[in-house]
Design a protein around this motif. Structure first.
Motif, PDB file in Angstrom:
ATOM      1  N   LYS A 133       0.862  -1.189   0.000  1.00  0.00           N
ATOM      2  CA  LYS A 133       0.000   0.000   0.000  1.00  0.00           C
ATOM      3  C   LYS A 133       0.894   1.233   0.000  1.00  0.00           C
ATOM      4  O   LYS A 133       1.814   1.347   0.817  1.00  0.00           O
ATOM      5  CB  LYS A 133      -0.894  -0.015   1.234  1.00  0.00           C
ATOM      6  CG  LYS A 133      -1.878   1.142   1.306  1.00  0.00           C
ATOM      7  CD  LYS A 133      -2.816   0.946   2.491  1.00  0.00           C
ATOM      8  CE  LYS A 133      -3.810   2.101   2.577  1.00  0.00           C
ATOM      9  NZ  LYS A 133      -3.174   3.377   2.919  1.00  0.00           N
ATOM     10  N   ASN A 136      -2.835   6.243  -1.210  1.00  0.00           N
ATOM     11  CA  ASN A 136      -4.202   5.780  -1.510  1.00  0.00           C
ATOM     12  C   ASN A 136      -4.219   4.760  -2.649  1.00  0.00           C
ATOM     13  O   ASN A 136      -5.211   4.626  -3.361  1.00  0.00           O
ATOM     14  CB  ASN A 136      -5.096   6.971  -1.867  1.00  0.00           C
ATOM     15  CG  ASN A 136      -4.648   7.654  -3.146  1.00  0.00           C
ATOM     16  OD1 ASN A 136      -3.497   7.484  -3.562  1.00  0.00           O
ATOM     17  ND2 ASN A 136      -5.542   8.411  -3.778  1.00  0.00           N
ATOM     18  N   LYS A 137      -3.125   4.027  -2.805  1.00  0.00           N
ATOM     19  CA  LYS A 137      -3.053   3.011  -3.858  1.00  0.00           C
ATOM     20  C   LYS A 137      -2.455   1.714  -3.309  1.00  0.00           C
ATOM     21  O   LYS A 137      -1.689   1.740  -2.344  1.00  0.00           O
ATOM     22  CB  LYS A 137      -2.179   3.499  -5.022  1.00  0.00           C
ATOM     23  CG  LYS A 137      -2.697   4.734  -5.729  1.00  0.00           C
ATOM     24  CD  LYS A 137      -1.724   5.155  -6.829  1.00  0.00           C
ATOM     25  CE  LYS A 137      -2.235   6.414  -7.548  1.00  0.00           C
ATOM     26  NZ  LYS A 137      -1.263   6.874  -8.574  1.00  0.00           N
ATOM     27  N   VAL A 139       0.028  -0.966  -4.908  1.00  0.00           N
ATOM     28  CA  VAL A 139       0.923  -1.023  -6.069  1.00  0.00           C
ATOM     29  C   VAL A 139       1.637  -2.377  -6.102  1.00  0.00           C
ATOM     30  O   VAL A 139       2.143  -2.847  -5.068  1.00  0.00           O
ATOM     31  CB  VAL A 139       1.964   0.113  -6.022  1.00  0.00           C
ATOM     32  CG1 VAL A 139       2.923   0.013  -7.205  1.00  0.00           C
ATOM     33  CG2 VAL A 139       1.259   1.468  -6.006  1.00  0.00           C
ATOM     34  N   GLU A 191      -1.428  -0.896 -10.496  1.00  0.00           N
ATOM     35  CA  GLU A 191      -1.903  -0.269  -9.271  1.00  0.00           C
ATOM     36  C   GLU A 191      -3.424  -0.200  -9.240  1.00  0.00           C
ATOM     37  O   GLU A 191      -4.080  -0.099 -10.284  1.00  0.00           O
ATOM     38  CB  GLU A 191      -1.295   1.133  -9.110  1.00  0.00           C
ATOM     39  CG  GLU A 191      -1.627   2.087 -10.240  1.00  0.00           C
ATOM     40  CD  GLU A 191      -0.919   3.421 -10.084  1.00  0.00           C
ATOM     41  OE1 GLU A 191       0.308   3.408  -9.776  1.00  0.00           O
ATOM     42  OE2 GLU A 191      -1.586   4.475 -10.228  1.00  0.00           O
ATOM     43  N   ILE A 192      -3.951  -0.265  -8.023  1.00  0.00           N
ATOM     44  CA  ILE A 192      -5.387  -0.100  -7.785  1.00  0.00           C
ATOM     45  C   ILE A 192      -5.566   1.136  -6.929  1.00  0.00           C
ATOM     46  O   ILE A 192      -4.977   1.236  -5.842  1.00  0.00           O
ATOM     47  CB  ILE A 192      -5.975  -1.345  -7.087  1.00  0.00           C
ATOM     48  CG1 ILE A 192      -5.982  -2.541  -8.045  1.00  0.00           C
ATOM     49  CG2 ILE A 192      -7.394  -1.064  -6.589  1.00  0.00           C
ATOM     50  CD1 ILE A 192      -6.444  -3.841  -7.422  1.00  0.00           C
ATOM     51  N   ASN A 193      -6.357   2.070  -7.420  1.00  0.00           N
ATOM     52  CA  ASN A 193      -6.617   3.311  -6.707  1.00  0.00           C
ATOM     53  C   ASN A 193      -7.696   3.048  -5.653  1.00  0.00           C
ATOM     54  O   ASN A 193      -8.847   2.758  -5.977  1.00  0.00           O
ATOM     55  CB  ASN A 193      -7.072   4.390  -7.695  1.00  0.00           C
ATOM     56  CG  ASN A 193      -7.169   5.748  -7.040  1.00  0.00           C
ATOM     57  OD1 ASN A 193      -7.775   5.906  -5.979  1.00  0.00           O
ATOM     58  ND2 ASN A 193      -6.553   6.741  -7.668  1.00  0.00           N
ATOM     59  N   LEU A 194      -7.317   3.138  -4.374  1.00  0.00           N
ATOM     60  CA  LEU A 194      -8.253   2.817  -3.294  1.00  0.00           C
ATOM     61  C   LEU A 194      -9.348   3.868  -3.162  1.00  0.00           C
ATOM     62  O   LEU A 194     -10.488   3.553  -2.819  1.00  0.00           O
ATOM     63  CB  LEU A 194      -7.480   2.669  -1.985  1.00  0.00           C
ATOM     64  CG  LEU A 194      -6.445   1.535  -1.976  1.00  0.00           C
ATOM     65  CD1 LEU A 194      -5.662   1.540  -0.677  1.00  0.00           C
ATOM     66  CD2 LEU A 194      -7.113   0.186  -2.193  1.00  0.00           C
ATOM     67  N   GLU A 195      -8.998   5.112  -3.406  1.00  0.00           N
ATOM     68  CA  GLU A 195      -9.995   6.181  -3.297  1.00  0.00           C
ATOM     69  C   GLU A 195     -11.076   6.019  -4.371  1.00  0.00           C
ATOM     70  O   GLU A 195     -12.263   6.159  -4.095  1.00  0.00           O
ATOM     71  CB  GLU A 195      -9.314   7.543  -3.424  1.00  0.00           C
ATOM     72  CG  GLU A 195     -10.247   8.721  -3.189  1.00  0.00           C
ATOM     73  CD  GLU A 195      -9.492  10.044  -3.223  1.00  0.00           C
ATOM     74  OE1 GLU A 195      -8.247  10.032  -3.367  1.00  0.00           O
ATOM     75  OE2 GLU A 195     -10.152  11.094  -3.097  1.00  0.00           O
TER      76      GLU A 195
END
Length: 232
Positions: A133, A136-137, A139, A191-195
């Motif tokens: 983490k 806010n991503k 990766v 990557e996954i953007n959590l926001e």
């Protein structure tokens, strides 16, 4: 009236016959053997990670019968399998529809507790995986070492609350189509953007993240690195 009596006698006879057949079936011995094992990378000796949904299966046929049915054992995410309700006997067995170069079937005898392992050449080895983490991503960085000349079709980072996370089971996925031969020294990044995914991936909870890569070959499945649990 005569026709009704005749039908009744025939029906009773049929029921008695079926009863006898059922009694005969009940006299057969039940399953008395177990088979278990794993699918291993022939170079590294590591288990070959799989999808449990629509993933690789162990195909087996029991000898000694006319027109025997082909049966299957589901392979777990970690590349192991088990069937505790086998019958002792001779079988033809083969892992099929996997994420590795197809191998020939083998003839085995199952008796008692049978261990059967398979050594295979995975299409792609995913190496040097780091998933973490960052603000806010989430990766992921990694390298790909493909073992065949086909193009790598797609790479992906998958997230789910279950450890069986993968391409068929995910809440959020970040995928990139490559459609090219990979370079084993190139570092890939997903990557996954959590926001942006806060309605699905809840802050303060733990989720499993897993990297996968799909080779461009008939019936090929994703090759994976082990899933990693991260609190977001």
């Amino acid at each position: 009236m005569k026709s009704i009596r005749t039908f009744s006698i025939a029906l009773i006879g049929l029921l008695l016959l079926n009863s006898c057949e059922l009694t005969e079936l009940d006299n057969y011995n039940g399953p008395n053997a177990t088979i278990h094992g794993g699918v291993y990378d022939q170079e590294t000796g590591e288990l070959v990670q799989q999808d449990i949904i629509n993933g690789m299966a162990i195909e087996y046929i029991e000898h000694g019968y006319d027109n025997p049915h082909t049966q299957y054992i589901v392979v777990k995410n970690d590349g192991t399998f088990r069937n505790n309700i086998m019958f002792s006997g001779d079988y033809t067995i083969q892992p099929v529809r996997g994420n590795f170069v197809p191998i020939e079937s083998v003839e085995i005898k199952v008796e008692g507790d049978k261990i059967q392992n398979f050594n295979v050449q995975p299409y792609i080895r995913i190496r040097n995986v780091v998933i973490q983490k960052q603000d806010n991503k989430v990766v992921a960085t990694f390298n790909l070492a493909q073992t065949v000349t086909n193009n790598v079709n797609t790479i992906g980072l998958f997230a789910h609350a279950e450890m069986n996370v993968g391409e068929p089971l995910n809440l959020v996925a970040a995928k990139i189509n490559i459609n090219a031969v990979s370079n084993d020294v190139f570092q890939y990044r997903l990557e996954i953007n959590l926001e942006a995914n806060s309605s699905t991936l809840k802050s303060g909870k733990e989720y499993y993240f897993r990297v996968g890569a799909l080779i461009d070959a008939p019936e090929a499945k994703y090759n994976y690195a082990p899933a990693l649990k991260i609190a977001i």
